[in-house]
Design an enzyme around this catalytic site. Structure first.
Site, PDB file in Angstrom:
ATOM      1  N   GLU A   1      -6.396   4.973   8.143  1.00  0.00           N
ATOM      2  CA  GLU A   1      -6.196   6.460   7.735  1.00  0.00           C
ATOM      3  C   GLU A   1      -7.549   6.914   7.207  1.00  0.00           C
ATOM      4  OE1 GLU A   1      -2.747   5.548   5.366  1.00  0.00           O
ATOM      5  OE2 GLU A   1      -1.631   5.199   7.477  1.00  0.00           O
TER       6      GLU A   1
ATOM      7  N   HIS B   1      -9.406   1.543   5.765  1.00  0.00           N
ATOM      8  CA  HIS B   1      -8.031   1.535   6.321  1.00  0.00           C
ATOM      9  C   HIS B   1      -8.071   2.363   7.658  1.00  0.00           C
ATOM     10  CE1 HIS B   1      -3.898   2.588   6.377  1.00  0.00           C
ATOM     11  NE2 HIS B   1      -3.600   1.575   6.155  1.00  0.00           N
TER      12      HIS B   1
ATOM     13  N   GLY C   1       2.580   2.529  10.427  1.00  0.00           N
ATOM     14  CA  GLY C   1       3.607   3.536  10.368  1.00  0.00           C
ATOM     15  C   GLY C   1       4.286   4.171  11.620  1.00  0.00           C
TER      16      GLY C   1
ATOM     17  N   SER D   1       3.820  -1.642  10.360  1.00  0.00           N
ATOM     18  CA  SER D   1       5.306  -1.426  10.503  1.00  0.00           C
ATOM     19  C   SER D   1       6.026  -2.883  10.143  1.00  0.00           C
ATOM     20  CB  SER D   1       5.662  -1.150  11.887  1.00  0.00           C
ATOM     21  OG  SER D   1       5.229   0.410  12.041  1.00  0.00           O
TER      22      SER D   1
ATOM     23  N   LYS E   1       0.208   4.249  -0.316  1.00  0.00           N
ATOM     24  CA  LYS E   1      -0.534   5.520   0.306  1.00  0.00           C
ATOM     25  C   LYS E   1      -0.436   6.661  -0.714  1.00  0.00           C
ATOM     26  CE  LYS E   1       0.019   3.462   4.585  1.00  0.00           C
ATOM     27  NZ  LYS E   1       0.113   3.624   6.150  1.00  0.00           N
TER      28      LYS E   1
ATOM     29  N   GLU F   1      -4.967  -4.679  11.141  1.00  0.00           N
ATOM     30  CA  GLU F   1      -3.891  -3.701  11.326  1.00  0.00           C
ATOM     31  C   GLU F   1      -4.128  -2.855  12.564  1.00  0.00           C
ATOM     32  OE1 GLU F   1      -2.193  -2.720   7.274  1.00  0.00           O
ATOM     33  OE2 GLU F   1      -3.954  -1.481   7.376  1.00  0.00           O
TER      34      GLU F   1
ATOM     35  N   ASN G   1       0.904  -1.121  -0.046  1.00  0.00           N
ATOM     36  CA  ASN G   1       0.071  -0.226  -0.028  1.00  0.00           C
ATOM     37  C   ASN G   1       0.903   1.114   0.151  1.00  0.00           C
ATOM     38  OD1 ASN G   1      -1.866   2.036   0.506  1.00  0.00           O
ATOM     39  ND2 ASN G   1      -2.202   1.467   2.772  1.00  0.00           N
TER      40      ASN G   1
HETATM   41  P1  PGA Z   1       3.079   0.645   7.527  1.00  0.00           P
HETATM   42  O1  PGA Z   1       1.529   0.733   6.917  1.00  0.00           O
HETATM   43  O2  PGA Z   1       3.553  -0.971   7.143  1.00  0.00           O
HETATM   44  O3  PGA Z   1       3.604   1.814   6.958  1.00  0.00           O
HETATM   45  O4  PGA Z   1       2.678   0.298   9.135  1.00  0.00           O
HETATM   46  C1  PGA Z   1       0.661  -0.371   6.879  1.00  0.00           C
HETATM   47  C2  PGA Z   1      -0.594   0.067   6.336  1.00  0.00           C
HETATM   48  O5  PGA Z   1      -1.204   1.155   6.602  1.00  0.00           O
HETATM   49  O6  PGA Z   1      -1.379  -0.636   5.706  1.00  0.00           O
END
Ligand code: PGA
Length: 258
Positions: A98, A96, A174, A214, A13, A168, A11
């Site tokens: 976010e 997600h 992140g 992460s 983003k 998640e 992903n």
């Molecule tokens: P990240 O993001 O690996 O940067 O923690 C995972 C995600 O948002 O799907």
């Protein structure tokens, strides 16, 4: 083990423009081999989807939309529908963290998007996860249950076969603070337990569950070795084609060991 395949999703983003996305795919295509037991999915900016849909060999990579609106057509300025993405993407991220926390999407929005994806032949990747405070209060399993009910209401057990669940935890996305494998095992078991209650044991044991939060090239193998999950959803570490290729390679190795 829910299925004998591994699913690895990158992903990106709001990173990489159309040209960069195309160069990335070119590079990745040279670094990863096609393997029938490993499915590699890329979720670039929506701008790059059309270009990449022509560029990629679908036996090597599939594409996912990071977001889409739940209505199929109409006066919704600035939105893109699952109907418009049909034939371009095979998967779509829904719910997600976010989207939920930055854009205040509700379970009602999430549910409508799961329906829109299924109606348009796109497999929804329903992302669920507890916040740091829910975790501290011991409410992880309840939070997962609420988000499953919220996102899956109206989904039949036949449709569930096309739904992917991504665990998640919000605190792990992140942050560099990844959930340890034991946390992932507990969450995946809780998810299957809830799905068993909602859909019966067959559906619960065959649903695809991913972990995201992460994950790096160094931690990927520890998750891929877990029989409770079927793959990974990678954010930051997917932005570098070589690091992502390294994770895909670990997925090959994990299926070879089985
Ligand atoms: P990240 O993001 O690996 O940067 O923690 C995972 C995600 O948002 O799907």
């Amino acid at each position: 083990m829910a299925r004998d395949k591994k699913l690895i999703i990158g992903n990106w983003k709001m990173n990489l423009g159309v040209h960069e996305a195309s160069l990335y795919v070119h590079k990745l295509a040279d670094q990863v081999k096609s393997h029938r037991d490993v499915e590699v999915v890329l979720a670039p900016t929506i701008l790059a989807l059309q270009t990449l849909s022509v560029q990629v060999n679908y036996r090597q990579f599939k594409l996912a939309a990071q977001n889409f609106y739940w209505r199929d057509h109409g006066a919704f300025t600035g939105e893109v529908s699952a109907t418009q993405l049909r034939g371009i993407v095979q998967y779509g991220l829904v719910g997600h963290s976010e989207r939920r926390h930055v854009f205040h999407e509700t379970d009602k929005d999430t549910r409508a998007k799961v329906q829109a994806a299924l109606r348009n032949g796109i497999k929804p990747i329903l992302c669920i996860g507890e916040t740091a405070s829910e975790r501290t209060m011991g409410e992880t399993s309840d939070a997962l249950y609420d988000q499953l009910i919220g996102g899956l209401a109206n989904v039949t057990s036949e449709e569930l076969e096309d739904v992917i669940i991504a665990y998640e935890p919000v605190w792990a996305i992140g942050t560099g603070n990844n959930a340890v494998p034991n946390d992932v095992i507990a969450a995946a078991r809780a998810i299957r337990h809830h799905l068993k209650h909602l859909y019966g044991s067959r559906a619960a044991s065959s649903v695809t569950i991913l972990y995201g939060g992460s994950v790096t090239e160094h931690s990927a193998a520890d998750y891929l070795a877990l029989s409770e999950i079927d793959g990974l959803l990678i954010g930051g570490a997917s932005l570098d084609a070589s690091a992502f290729a390294g994770i895909v390679e670990k997925a090959y190795q994990s299926v070879k060991k089985k």
